[in-house]
Design a protein around this motif. Sequence first.
Motif, short mmCIF file in Angstrom:
data_model
loop_
_atom_site.label_atom_id
_atom_site.label_comp_id
_atom_site.label_asym_id
_atom_site.label_seq_id
_atom_site.Cartn_x
_atom_site.Cartn_y
_atom_site.Cartn_z
N VAL A 190 0.85 -1.19 0.00
CA VAL A 190 0.00 0.00 0.00
C VAL A 190 0.88 1.24 0.00
O VAL A 190 2.02 1.20 0.48
CB VAL A 190 -0.95 0.05 1.21
N ILE A 191 0.36 2.32 -0.55
CA ILE A 191 1.03 3.62 -0.48
C ILE A 191 0.18 4.51 0.42
O ILE A 191 -1.04 4.64 0.23
CB ILE A 191 1.17 4.25 -1.87
N GLN A 203 -3.19 9.48 11.88
CA GLN A 203 -3.76 10.37 10.88
C GLN A 203 -3.48 9.87 9.46
O GLN A 203 -3.88 10.49 8.49
CB GLN A 203 -3.18 11.78 11.04
N ASN A 204 -2.80 8.74 9.36
CA ASN A 204 -2.45 8.19 8.06
C ASN A 204 -3.69 7.75 7.29
O ASN A 204 -4.68 7.28 7.85
CB ASN A 204 -1.52 7.00 8.24
N GLU A 205 -3.62 7.88 5.96
CA GLU A 205 -4.66 7.36 5.09
C GLU A 205 -4.00 6.55 3.98
O GLU A 205 -2.93 6.91 3.48
CB GLU A 205 -5.48 8.50 4.48
N ILE A 206 -4.64 5.46 3.59
CA ILE A 206 -4.12 4.65 2.49
C ILE A 206 -4.51 5.31 1.17
O ILE A 206 -5.68 5.55 0.90
CB ILE A 206 -4.67 3.22 2.57
N GLN A 207 -3.51 5.60 0.38
CA GLN A 207 -3.71 6.32 -0.88
C GLN A 207 -4.02 5.37 -2.03
O GLN A 207 -4.89 5.63 -2.86
CB GLN A 207 -2.46 7.14 -1.19
N SER A 208 -3.31 4.24 -2.08
CA SER A 208 -3.53 3.26 -3.14
C SER A 208 -3.06 1.89 -2.69
O SER A 208 -2.23 1.76 -1.79
CB SER A 208 -2.83 3.68 -4.43
N VAL A 209 -3.61 0.87 -3.34
CA VAL A 209 -3.32 -0.53 -3.01
C VAL A 209 -2.82 -1.24 -4.26
O VAL A 209 -3.42 -1.10 -5.34
CB VAL A 209 -4.57 -1.24 -2.47
N TYR A 210 -1.75 -1.99 -4.14
CA TYR A 210 -1.20 -2.74 -5.26
C TYR A 210 -1.19 -4.25 -4.93
O TYR A 210 -0.82 -4.64 -3.82
CB TYR A 210 0.23 -2.30 -5.57
N VAL A 211 -1.65 -5.04 -5.86
CA VAL A 211 -1.64 -6.51 -5.73
C VAL A 211 -0.91 -7.07 -6.94
O VAL A 211 -1.25 -6.76 -8.09
CB VAL A 211 -3.08 -7.07 -5.67
N ASP A 212 0.10 -7.87 -6.67
CA ASP A 212 0.96 -8.41 -7.74
C ASP A 212 1.52 -7.30 -8.61
O ASP A 212 1.66 -7.45 -9.84
CB ASP A 212 0.17 -9.41 -8.61
N GLY A 213 1.83 -6.18 -8.00
CA GLY A 213 2.43 -5.06 -8.72
C GLY A 213 1.46 -4.22 -9.53
O GLY A 213 1.86 -3.25 -10.18
N LYS A 214 0.16 -4.57 -9.50
CA LYS A 214 -0.84 -3.83 -10.25
C LYS A 214 -1.76 -3.06 -9.31
O LYS A 214 -2.17 -3.60 -8.29
CB LYS A 214 -1.65 -4.78 -11.12
N LYS A 215 -2.04 -1.82 -9.65
CA LYS A 215 -2.89 -0.99 -8.81
C LYS A 215 -4.30 -1.57 -8.76
O LYS A 215 -4.94 -1.78 -9.78
CB LYS A 215 -2.93 0.44 -9.34
N ALA A 216 -4.77 -1.83 -7.53
CA ALA A 216 -6.08 -2.44 -7.33
C ALA A 216 -7.10 -1.44 -6.82
O ALA A 216 -8.31 -1.62 -6.98
CB ALA A 216 -5.98 -3.63 -6.38
N ALA A 217 -6.63 -0.40 -6.17
CA ALA A 217 -7.55 0.60 -5.59
C ALA A 217 -6.79 1.89 -5.34
O ALA A 217 -5.59 1.93 -5.22
CB ALA A 217 -8.16 0.09 -4.30
#
Length: 219
Positions: free
Chosen positions: A195-196, A205-219
């Motif tokens: 995750v980024i 206060q952190n928020e997840i900006q994006s999620v990667y699965v197998d190197g591909k952006k999933a969310a």
Amino acid sequence: CYQGKKIDTRMQISALLRETLEKTKEYLAKKEAGKDVAYDQKLEAMIPVVKRELPLKCHAHRADDILTAIRIAKEENIKITLDHVTDARCILPQIKESGFPCICGPALTHKSKFELANMSFETPNELYKAGILFSIITDSPVIPQQYLSLSAALAAKAGLPEHEAIKAITINPAKILGLDNRVGSIKVGKDADFVICTKNILDTQNEIQSVYVDGKKAA
């Protein structure tokens, strides 16, 4: 889970575990010898344990229960994980000598039973200082898994070095599960699940900006 089965004491539970392990060994020996043996689903599930292919998950809060699990594991020559380990601080040398990893938690909950009297976010730091491989858990659904990073943050607040708190929810559990060749860290050849975030993962206060699965952006 033992209600109605006439299992009322810790000694009975220990005896049941030993009996199950011995029955599994006998069952496996007959199968390997080509003998006709009735299929037993429970014993089949235990075969990877007696063959040391999988660890037995030993859920123990109290020091005496942890030591019993270690003793049986040594006697039966099996691998185990020590799950919860609420009283670990009382017996750190024995846990260290055993070589078995600890799965620590949940601490983000009430002391709802006697076994949780010594529950503390300080325990992960004591395990770290003793050189014991450990991870931090929420025991979902006891505590929702989205509070895993918060649990690690509270362990850091209680003394665990920040980097070790992050390892306790990433590479350490991967090592304990035997999956560190695939997940738990960012490295060439691994699954590239990550995750980024907008801030440090331990920052509330952190928020997840994006999620990667197998190197591909999933969310």
